[in-house]
Structure formats: structure tokens, C-alpha cells
Design a protein around this motif. Structure first.
Motif, short mmCIF file in Angstrom:
data_model
loop_
_atom_site.label_atom_id
_atom_site.label_comp_id
_atom_site.label_asym_id
_atom_site.label_seq_id
_atom_site.Cartn_x
_atom_site.Cartn_y
_atom_site.Cartn_z
N ARG A 1 1.03 -1.16 0.00
CA ARG A 1 -0.16 0.01 -0.28
C ARG A 1 0.83 1.63 -0.42
O ARG A 1 1.58 1.29 0.68
CB ARG A 1 -1.17 0.56 1.10
N LYS B 1 -3.07 3.82 2.91
CA LYS B 1 -2.62 3.58 4.31
C LYS B 1 -3.67 4.63 5.05
O LYS B 1 -4.59 4.42 6.43
CB LYS B 1 -1.22 3.65 4.72
N GLY C 1 -7.18 3.91 5.40
CA GLY C 1 -7.48 3.21 6.44
C GLY C 1 -7.81 1.21 5.65
O GLY C 1 -8.00 0.03 6.02
N LYS D 1 -5.81 -1.88 5.25
CA LYS D 1 -4.98 -2.41 5.69
C LYS D 1 -4.44 -4.07 5.10
O LYS D 1 -4.71 -4.01 4.87
CB LYS D 1 -5.68 -3.24 6.88
N MET D 2 -2.97 -4.42 5.61
CA MET D 2 -2.36 -5.38 5.38
C MET D 2 -3.13 -6.38 5.00
O MET D 2 -3.60 -6.66 6.63
CB MET D 2 -0.76 -5.38 5.91
N ASP E 1 -6.53 -6.32 3.71
CA ASP E 1 -7.73 -6.50 4.08
C ASP E 1 -8.11 -7.36 2.65
O ASP E 1 -7.16 -7.31 1.73
CB ASP E 1 -7.83 -4.74 3.60
N SER F 1 -12.46 3.75 0.16
CA SER F 1 -11.13 3.46 -0.61
C SER F 1 -12.13 3.39 -2.10
O SER F 1 -10.85 2.65 -2.66
CB SER F 1 -11.51 2.00 -0.86
#
Lengths: 419, 126
Positions: free
Chosen positions: A42, A47, A50, A52-53, A55, A66
């Protein structure tokens, strides 16, 4: 004085995409895992929205926040070539470089003339200019300290991408304010153990008695502590030595029931593994196949693994034959399979062992495989391949958001309008 | 197979110390293994005046210092353009081949940046 550095590409996969697409310059970019499953890289902007790794894409993309995100399937052909460029820029400027991962390289910065800070700033600028990848560099007397410094450079914008931890006093200062889980080699379990003993910061950890650390965390923990104290235990390595095993495993694009489909996928994995084997001039004497259902979707769990010792070979046809025979033996009807793979081990240089009762004429085999590799090198991977690896490939992973392979395929290079 | 004009069997070759090998056209301007070299496909015939045609492959180098008069690939907003670079009062400008279009100044704030400088050209569609 020994000085180790660690350079890493900021949001590396996203930066590779950005290098070729000006429209992404300030936009949030996210790269997805194999099969377009979840977020694995990302940009700062993503980031901030919002993302997240880890997701899941099918959920994350529906969130109103998003909407501005540009999503990409992972394009490993591109990332590997950009990693190669980064390595080359570094190798031309420093006595030794160790590629640690696709986006991280350890550097030998020992005894270089001039100001080290200025040199690292220049290296960072050169990588950005040549390889079009923004980076951070951290350095210190051990690899563990260099890795920590790199993390600090990334997290603290005021450091301008550079962090020097060679001075013990500077180090101590950071140690007091940095949590133990920022340290390379301290996993979740170790962290819990340390927290249980009241150890929170790196300063707490380095002041512990070495014997206590060894008792609590074995030699591995003791080594981490010594490295943090400035005693180098981990030397710089070259490019990874000969591989111990070659794995080709993937999640399918959808759940597979039929053996015919899984057989194609297994043949494909065996073929890919055979290609990697020949690239390194190796033969395999041991082959294993695995197959499993999805552990997360409520399906009945089935996971099976089988292995066989084979005549050393790198011939795709032999490896496919062994892999599909093993695969057939572990496949059971009624399950929806999620993933399969082929792993080759007991690797040795080609022709290191004469065969008394060879299944195949080794000269003929080498000629055929060399021709296959030459065609695929010239016209692109997978142009010529064994028929058993399938034509329609209904099992192949989803890559619905794949960008062009700008640097490895002539028909996919960047275009620019003449003005 | 490997005779280069040097290893003769009867009379020693007088050229023995002067073997230079065949010209390697690739390495001089086109070698894409250089970490700063990228291939770019040209779209449109606006640069016919510089003998750059639609469909040509430019080899560009992102580490070559820009000079006035060179052909560059530049990013202008969201797109990549091939155009001429000029210099005016110490500042870089992209010049269009069309007399109607006014030059664009290279400036990070307006998202105009030099992406790479052209170092070679390959024409496969002759």
C-alpha cells in the motif's frame, strides 16, 4: 570499522507500478496478493484511507473510503526486473550487496572514504533516478541495527529517509523510545515472553544479563541481543547460494473438484519447478506433491502431502509424470480443492551422477529441454509447454487487475504520445 | 568456430595483438540491462521532423543529464509525451513540434517532469 546498511524500497510493489504510470503519482495504490486475494502493498495515501495489510479485496473495494484507490494484481515479472535494477545500481557503487528480499538489500558500508551520510543520500538519489524506486536507508555496526535504523528512517519523516545508528549514544536514545517488537528476529511469541518479564523497550532488552536472555530465548535471542549491543554476529552473504528446494505452489483461481483439472494444475506446477531447476543448472532427486481444501470457508478439511525419491532429473516430462502420479494417489473425490503444489528437493548439479539404468537418454533430454527453454526465453514464458499443463487452464489464478510487464515484454512496453 | 584472425597454425598472425571483436551495436546505446534504460513505444507522427515515427521504439535513459535540444520522454499530468527539450533562462521547457502549441515548463508543482532522455531508436517496422 564495520558498517552494515539496509536499503529497502518504499511500498515497493506500488512504487514499481508508479514508475510507469504518471497518473498514480499522488493517488492511493494497493497491490493484491496472488489470485487478487488481499492487500500486500500500500502507498502512504492508501494507508491513510484505512486500507490495512491483508484486507480482502472483495470487501475493501466496496468501502466508500476506498473509492479513490487504484488496485493492481501482483505483477511479479515487473517487480523482479525492478529489483534487479535496484541491485545493479547498488552493486556498481558498493563493495558488497546482499539481496535479502525482493525489496531489501544489505549493504557493506565499511571503510568508505568521505561522509557516510552524504554517500547514503547519494545512493538513495541514484536508485530513485535509475531504478525509479524511492527508498530508505539505515545503517549501523550490525545487520540487526541496520534493519532497525531502516525501520526508523521509514517511520520518521523528519529523518528524510536516512538513519545513522553507528553512534552508541544516538542508539541508546532510540533504544529507550522504541518497542522491542521493532527488532528484526523478535517474533510475536518472543515479544510476549519479554513483555511477561516486564521488558518493553529495546533499552530494557539490551541491559538484560546475556545469560538470562540465553535461558529465556535460546541462542537465537542471545544473538539478537549481541547484535543490538553492536557485536556483529551475522556477516553479509552473497546472492543466495544454491537452493535447497524449489517449490511451485498456488491457490487455484476457483475451487476445483475434478481430478482432470487438478492434474493440469499439478502438471503446470511441475513444469514451472522444472524450469527453475534448469535455470540453476540443477537436477532433483526428490519430489513431493501437496493438495488441500480451504481452511477458512467452512468446507471439510483435507490436506495431503506425498513424496517420492526419483532418478535425478530436470526433464519437465519426467517431473510431470511423477507429480501427476503422486497427485492422483492423494486426490480424493468429493472435496473442493483450494490449493496444490509441487516441491523439488535433494537438488544437485546436472549430470553429477551417472545413471546406470537411465529412463531417458540424458543427451536427448538435455537437447529437448534446452530447445524448450530457448523458445520460451525468446518468445515469452509458457509459449511452448507440455500439453499436460492444459490449454484452457480454468484453474489459473485470477489476475483481473494486472498491469503491463513494461520491462520484460516488448509488446507491453510503455507508450508515449509524440508531441 | 572461434577464429578471430589471430590463432593461425602456420605463420603467426601479425594481427594477434589487435583483435577487437565485432562491433556490439547493442551495448553502446541500446543495452536495456543498464538499470536506467527503459523501452518506450512512440505513438503518433508529430516528431517526423526528428525522424521519429509512429511505432518506433525509443530506448530512453533516466540517468542521463538533460541537455537542450535532446528528445525526452516527459510526464505531463497523467500522460507520457515524447518531445524536444529546450532551455530558457536556466529553466527547462518541453517544446511541441506544432507551432500552435506553447511550450510547457518542467516543474514538479505542475506535474511536468522529465521521465528519461532518449539515447537510441529501434525501428522494427521499416
Amino acid at each position: 570499522m564495520r558498517v552494515y546498511g539496509l536499503i529497502d524500497g518504499n511500498s515497493f510493489y506500488c512504487s514499481c507500478q508508479r514508475a510507469f504510470e504518471p497518473r498514480l503519482k499522488r493517488r492511493p495504490v494497493v497491490v493484491l496478493s496472488n489470485n487478487d486475494g488481499c492487500a500486500i502493498a500500500r502507498t502512504r495515501e492508501a494507508k491513510a484511507l484505512g486500507v490495512k495489510m491483508g484486507d480482502a479485496w472483495h470487501i475493501a473495494r466496496k468501502r466508500p473510503e476506498s473509492q479513490p484507490v487504484v488496485w493492481y494484481s501482483s505483477n511479479y515479472a515487473l517487480y523482479a526486473d525492478m529489483s534487479r535494477r535496484m541491485y545493479q545500481v547498488l552493486a556498481e557503487r558498493l563493495p558488497a550487496v546482499e539481496p535479502y528480499s525482493i525489496d531489501e538489500m544489505f549493504l557493506d558500508l565499511s571503510d568508505l572514504p568521505g561522509d557516510l551520510h552524504e554517500r547514503c543520500r547519494q545512493i538513495r538519489q541514484d536508485v530513485a533516478e535509475h531504478a525509479k524506486i524511492p527508498t530508505c536507508i539505515g545503517w549501523g555496526p550490525t545487520k540487526t541495527i541496520a534493519k532497525l535504523a531502516n525501520g526508523l528512517a521509514k517511520d520518521h519523516a523528519e529523518l528524510d529517509g536516512l538513519c545513522d545508528l553507528t553512534d552508541p549514544a544516538v542508539r541508546q536514545d532510540w533504544y529507550r523510545h522504541t518497542s522491542i517488537d521493532e527488532v528484526w528476529g523478535i517474533g510475536r511469541q518472543t515479544k510476549q515472553k519479554l513483555l511477561g518479564a516486564g521488558i518493553e523497550t529495546i533499552a530494557d532488552f539490551v541491559t538484560l544479563d546475556a545469560k538470562t536472555v540465553r535461558q529465556m530465548l535460546t541462542v537465537v535471542g542471545a544473538r539478537v541481543q549481541a547484535e543490538l549491543r553492536g557485536q556483529s554476529c551475522l556477516p553479509l552473504s552473497d546472492i543466495a547460494a544454491t537452493r535447497k528446494s524449489i517449490a511451485s505452489t498456488r491457490t487455484f483461481g476457483r475451487l476445483l473438484l475434478k481430478w482432470e483439472e487438478i492434474r493440469e494444475a499439478v502438471a503446470h506446477y511441475a513444469n514451472r519447478a522444472a524450469e527453475k531447476l534448469r535455470e540453476d543448472g540443477l537436477e532433483a532427486a526428490h519430489l513431493s506433491v501437496l493438495m488441500q481444501t480451504n481452511p477458512h470457508n467452512g468446507d471439510p478439511w483435507y490436506a495431503k502431502h506425498a513424496a517420492v525419491t526419483i532418478e535425478p532429473t530436470s526433464d519437465a516430462r519426467d517431473l510431470i509424470r511423477h507429480a501427476t502420479a503422486l497427485g492422483r494417489a492423494i486426490w480424493l473425490p468429493g472435496y473442493r480443492y483450494f490449493k496444490a503444489g509441487v516441491i523439488l528437493s535433494d537438488l544437485r548439479p546436472t549430470g553429477s551422477q551417472g545413471l546406470m539404468f537411465a529412463f531417458r537418454d540424458p543427451v536427448q533430454s538435455a537437447t529437448v529441454m534446452a530447445a524448450l527453454d530457448a523458445v520460451n526465453a525468446r518468445f515469452g514464458s509458457g509459449t511452448l509447454r507440455p500439453g499436460s499443463t492444459g490449454l484452457k487452464r480454468t484453474w489459473s489464478p485470477r489476475q483481473s487487475l494486472l498491469s503491463a510487464r513494461y520491462t520484460t515484454r516488448l509488446e507491453e512496453i510503455v507508450t508515449a504520445r509524440s508531441w | 568456430m572461434n577464429y578471430q584472425g589471430d590463432r593461425t597454425t602456420g605463420f603467426a598472425s601479425p594481427a594477434g595483438d589487435n583483435i577487437e571483436g565485432t562491433i556490439d551495436l547493442m551495448s553502446a546505446a541500446l543495452d536495456l540491462r543498464q538499470p536506467s534504460r527503459y523501452p518506450v513505444r512512440v505513438e503518433g507522427d508529430a516528431l517526423l521532423g526528428r525522424s521519429i515515427r509512429h511505432g518506433d521504439i525509443l530506448v530512453v535513459d533516466s540517468a542521463v543529464a538533460p541537455r537542450a535540444g535532446v528528445v525526452v520522454v516527459a510526464s505531463v499530468g497523467d500522460e507520457l509525451r515524447v518531445c524536444e527539450l529546450t532551455q530558457r533562462a536556466g529553466e527547462w521547457w518541453l517544446r511541441s513540434s506544432s507551432p500552435q502549441a506553447s511550450p510547457v515548463q518542467v516543474d514538479d508543482d505542475t506535474d511536468v517532469a522529465i521521465w528519461a532522455v532518449a539515447t537510441g531508436l529501434v525501428r522494427t517496422d521499416v
